[in-house]
Structures are given as structure tokens and as C-alpha cells.
Design an enzyme around this catalytic site. Structure first.
Site, PDB file in Angstrom:
ATOM      1  N   LYS A  90      70.235 -13.557  42.477  1.00  0.00           N
ATOM      2  CA  LYS A  90      70.343 -14.163  41.141  1.00  0.00           C
ATOM      3  C   LYS A  90      71.714 -14.768  40.854  1.00  0.00           C
ATOM      4  CE  LYS A  90      66.538 -12.174  38.663  1.00  0.00           C
ATOM      5  NZ  LYS A  90      65.986 -11.141  39.570  1.00  0.00           N
ATOM      6  N   GLU A 112      68.016 -14.400  28.813  1.00  0.00           N
ATOM      7  CA  GLU A 112      66.982 -13.387  28.614  1.00  0.00           C
ATOM      8  C   GLU A 112      67.028 -12.481  29.829  1.00  0.00           C
ATOM      9  OE1 GLU A 112      66.421 -16.171  30.235  1.00  0.00           O
ATOM     10  OE2 GLU A 112      65.398 -15.324  31.986  1.00  0.00           O
ATOM     11  N   SER A 378      65.387 -10.115  48.902  1.00  0.00           N
ATOM     12  CA  SER A 378      66.017 -10.713  47.717  1.00  0.00           C
ATOM     13  C   SER A 378      67.064  -9.819  47.077  1.00  0.00           C
ATOM     14  CB  SER A 378      64.949 -11.085  46.694  1.00  0.00           C
ATOM     15  OG  SER A 378      64.118  -9.969  46.402  1.00  0.00           O
TER      16      SER A 378
HETATM   17  C1  LIG Z   1      64.631 -10.947  39.722  1.00  0.00           C
HETATM   18  C2  LIG Z   1      64.336 -10.559  41.098  1.00  0.00           C
HETATM   19  C3  LIG Z   1      63.217 -11.072  41.790  1.00  0.00           C
HETATM   20  C4  LIG Z   1      62.205 -11.984  41.155  1.00  0.00           C
HETATM   21  O1  LIG Z   1      62.691 -13.195  40.705  1.00  0.00           O
HETATM   22  P1  LIG Z   1      62.422 -14.578  41.449  1.00  0.00           P
HETATM   23  O2  LIG Z   1      62.921 -15.584  40.482  1.00  0.00           O
HETATM   24  O3  LIG Z   1      60.956 -14.680  41.700  1.00  0.00           O
HETATM   25  O4  LIG Z   1      63.187 -14.563  42.713  1.00  0.00           O
HETATM   26  C5  LIG Z   1      63.040 -10.721  43.118  1.00  0.00           C
HETATM   27  N1  LIG Z   1      63.880  -9.859  43.723  1.00  0.00           N
HETATM   28  C6  LIG Z   1      64.954  -9.345  43.101  1.00  0.00           C
HETATM   29  C7  LIG Z   1      65.841  -8.401  43.845  1.00  0.00           C
HETATM   30  C8  LIG Z   1      65.214  -9.667  41.768  1.00  0.00           C
HETATM   31  O5  LIG Z   1      66.275  -9.126  41.160  1.00  0.00           O
END
Ligand SMILES: *Cc1c(COP(=O)(O)O)cnc(C)c1O
Length: 397
Positions: A90, A112, A378
Site C-alpha cells: 500500500k 478511508e 502483498s
Molecule cells: C489492503 C490489502 C490487500 C487488498 O487490497 P488490494 O487493493 O486488492 O491490493 C491485500 N493484501 C494486503 C496485505 C493488504 O494490506
């Protein structure tokens, strides 16, 4: 040939656009007319790249997961977004958007947040850039995600608990939009995923596209070619997936697999599998697939992972699914938990629950021995330890 990029009016096929209140028109127009100019400018690129390198710690490694590869009979590389500063992808987006906000002369940042991850990433860059930061968060989430609230406060942000609706992400987003309507001239709204009115989905995808830009370079070094056979990522709103696939959209040799959150199962009424269960509607300024009742009321999604329970989906992804460019699999809570434990035990990496959904697709896919698979982790699992501990305890009882 299909074009998977956004068109001039902000659409990806049938999805996207900018369905916004009149009062925001001027500010969204201003953003639309300037975002490409700014993010392509040399001064922006220089500052953005430098911060990604020195502050976030990029490039994130592309790690050949040996034991995982052996288990699934192919070559699995993990794109390690979990190693970024603040623990997920992010921050790539929030750094980009705050640099843009500065160049647009904005003084005040709003955001948000659901689970609090985007709130923390926004509060972080506001501290870095000395900007006022207000984060809207549903009251239910404020109570559930206490540590993230405390992090945001320590970083100097004001967290405003939202008590309308179910007091979760959708309500927090509505409140952020309301704030933006009251302060359109001095306020910049940092949206956390590839959602919202045009140009946000395209802008966020571009800011996250550093992920696939690095994958190309790293694959050349490791495999002698710049593309994999499979790209796998989880989707909440779609930003880490968008970043992972961005530079491969037009390469038909690359299969794209998206994992959405099945929750307790897509037929149980407790699910966040928006692409499979959603119907065409408008949410937060964008026409896309939305979890909704027959009379068009937005339905509260459910997933064990707080980051995946958004009732909409990025218009880019809705279009990829409709055009069959991407395969979308719903991964249930239990499958995600099993996948998280597997990665932890065979690679020594504790993934975020969201990322565990991407890992949960591996047993469902048929790979050839020489297939190259790139899967984006992610985020890291620190924030999910309570859930993991609870689950592991009940499993061993
Ligand atoms: C917020 C988040 C997501 C989901 O958000 P996307 O916009 O779909 O990437 C996925 N993995 C992690 C670790 C997150 O913090």
C-alpha cells in the site's frame, strides 16, 4: 486485440467512469487533467523513485521458493511486497499520491480505511511530508483493529470513527467522500485501491505498476526471459493485483489468476467473492460489480481477511474477468488459513491473510514442471497473528 487499459472517458469496457456529486466535479476534473502530466514528469519520477528505493526499500526481492516449488511441481517465485516499509504494497500508492497532492497545492489529506492498513500507510506519508491527515474508519473496525488505530494516532493522524450503516469500510468511504465535498479546494483524498471514480483506478494501477516493472527485470536476471507463465495475486479492491499484472496485460502468454475471498463459501451468504457474486452497480463513483441485494442495497461482504472484504471490485479487474483475460478463483477462509500455515512451515514466511488467498490458488491449478509462476505476497502476517493463533489453537485442540 483487446485493450485492457482505461479509455478516454475513464472506462474499462463496461466498467469504471466517474459517477460523482456535482460539487466534486471540478476537483476530479482537475485531477484527471493533471495526474498523467505530473506522474510522468521528471521531478515527480525522481522524488518517487528515490523514496521507493531509500524509504520503502525497493526493489522488493523476487524469491525462488524452493520447497514450495517442489511441492507444486513448477518454479514458484514470490514477489516480496511483505518486506516493504509498513509491511505491504500500500505504501507504493500513498507515496505517489501524496507527492501528487503536494504538486496540486493541497494542504489537507483525507483517507478511508477498513482494516487500517491503508490508514497507516497514509498516516505514514503524511508524517513524512508534514501534512494534516484525517482517516475515516468505521466504528466497528476501530474496535477490531486497535493497534492500527494507535499507529495512526502515534503518526499524528486524526482517526474519525464512523457510526453510520454497519460502521465498516463502505461507511468510512462514504464519510470520506462527504468530507471531500465540504473541502474540495484544499483537500486531497488518497484512495487506497484501484477503486473510486476515474482517474483513481488508473492512477493507483500506475503507481503500483512498479511491481511488474521490477518482476520483468528480475525474471530476465533469473530466468533469461521477462515474463512468467502465471501471475497470481489476491484482490480486495485490486491494487496489488493491478501492480503485479500491469506490464503483462497484453502478453497472452501470461496467464493471470486472481484470488478473491470466498469467506465461508460463496453460497453461504458470508462471502466477499465480488467478481462471482456481484452485479453491475455503482459504488464510490465507479460502475462495477457490486455485492448487492435484489433491490440494489449494498450487502456487507464477509471474509476472515479484513483487507479483502470490500463490496466492490476495481473496474479494471471486472473487465479482465468479463473478457476472460483473468481467471478468478474464490478462496475460502479455511483454504487461506491452510495456505498461510503451509508457507510458514515450508518457507519460513508468515504471510498476511490477504496474501494467503493468493497462495490458496496453488492446489487448484495444474502446473507443468517448467512453468514459471510469480505470486505476489502483498503483505506480512504480523497484523494477523491473533487470528492465526486462535485458529492454530482450535485446530490442535
Ligand atoms: C489492503 C490489502 C490487500 C487488498 O487490497 P488490494 O487493493 O486488492 O491490493 C491485500 N493484501 C494486503 C496485505 C493488504 O494490506
Amino acid at each position: 486485440m483487446n485493450n485492457y487499459q482505461v479509455d478516454k472517458s475513464g472506462f474499462y469496457g463496461d466498467f469504471g467512469g466517474a459517477y460523482i456529486p456535482e460539487i466534486l466535479y471540478a476537483c476530479v476534473e482537475n485531477l484527471k487533467n493533471n495526474y498523467l502530466k505530473i506522474i510522468k514528469s521528471e521531478s515527480f519520477r525522481k522524488e518517487y523513485d528515490q523514496l521507493l528505493h531509500d524509504y520503502v526499500g525497493r526493489p522488493s526481492p523476487l524469491y525462488l521458493a524452493g520447497r514450495l516449488s517442489e511441492k507444486y511441481g513448477c518454479r514458484i517465485y514470490l514477489k516480496r511486497e511483505d518486506l516493504n516499509h509498513t509491511g505491504a504494497h500500500k505504501i507504493n500508492n500513498t507515496i505517489g499520491q501524496i507527492l501528487l497532492a503536494k504538486r496540486l497545492g493541497k494542504k489537507r489529506i483525507i483517507a478511508e480505511t477498513g482494516a487500517g492498513q491503508h490508514g497507516v500507510a497514509t498516516a505514514t506519508v503524511c508524517a513524512l511530508m508534514n501534512m494534516e491527515c484525517i482517516v475515516y474508519m468505521g466504528k466497528t473496525d476501530v474496535e477490531r483493529q486497535h493497534i492500527n488505530v494507535q499507529k495512526m494516532q502515534m503518526l499524528g493522524a486524526t482517526v474519525r470513527p464512523v457510526t453510520s450503516g454497519n460502521m465498516t469500510l463502505k461507511d468510512a468511504t462514504n464519510e470520506a467522500i462527504r468530507d471531500w465535498c465540504c473541502h474540495p479546494s484544499d483537500t486531497y483524498y488518497i484512495i487506497g485501491s484501484t477503486v473510486g471514480p476515474h482517474p483513481y483506478p488508473d492512477m493507483v494501477a500506475r503507481l503500483q505498476s512498479v511491481i511488474s516493472q521490477e518482476i520483468k527485470k528480475q525474471l530476465i536476471e533469473k530466468e533469461g526471459r521477462d515474463y512468467p507463465d502465471y501471475l497470481i495475486a489476491c484482490v480486495g479492491g485490486g491494487s496489488n493485483a493491478a501492480g503485479t499484472i500491469y506490464h503483462y496485460l497484453d502478453n497472452d502468454k501470461v496467464k493471470i489468476v486472481l484470488a478473491e475471498a470466498g469467506g465461508k463459501g460463496i453460497t453461504t451468504g458470508l462471502s466477499a467473492a465480488t467478481i462471482q457474486l456481484g452485479k453491475l452497480g455503482i459504488i464510490h463513483g465507479s460502475k462495477t460489480l457490486v455485492m448487492q441485494s435484489d433491490d440494489g442495497q449494498i450487502e456487507e461482504p464477509y471474509s476472515i481477511s479484513a483487507g479483502l472484504d470490500y463490496p466492490g471490485i476495481g473496474p479494471l479487474h471486472a473487465n479482465l474477468a468479463q473478457k476472460h483475460r483473468a481467471t478468478v478463483l474464490a478462496i475460502d477462509d479455511d483454504e487461506a488459513l491452510a495456505a498461510a500455515l503451509e508457507l510458514t512451515r515450508i518457507e519460513g514466511i508468515i504471510p498476511a491473510l490477504e496474501s494467503a488467498h493468493a497462495l490458496g490458488t496453488l492446489p487448484k491449478l495444474k502446473f507443468k514442471y517448467d512453468d514459471i509462476v510469480v505470486l505476489t505476497v502483498s503483505g506480512r502476517g504480523d497484523k494477523d497473528m491473533e487470528t492465526y493463533i486462535q485458529k492454530l489453537q482450535t485446530d490442535t485442540e
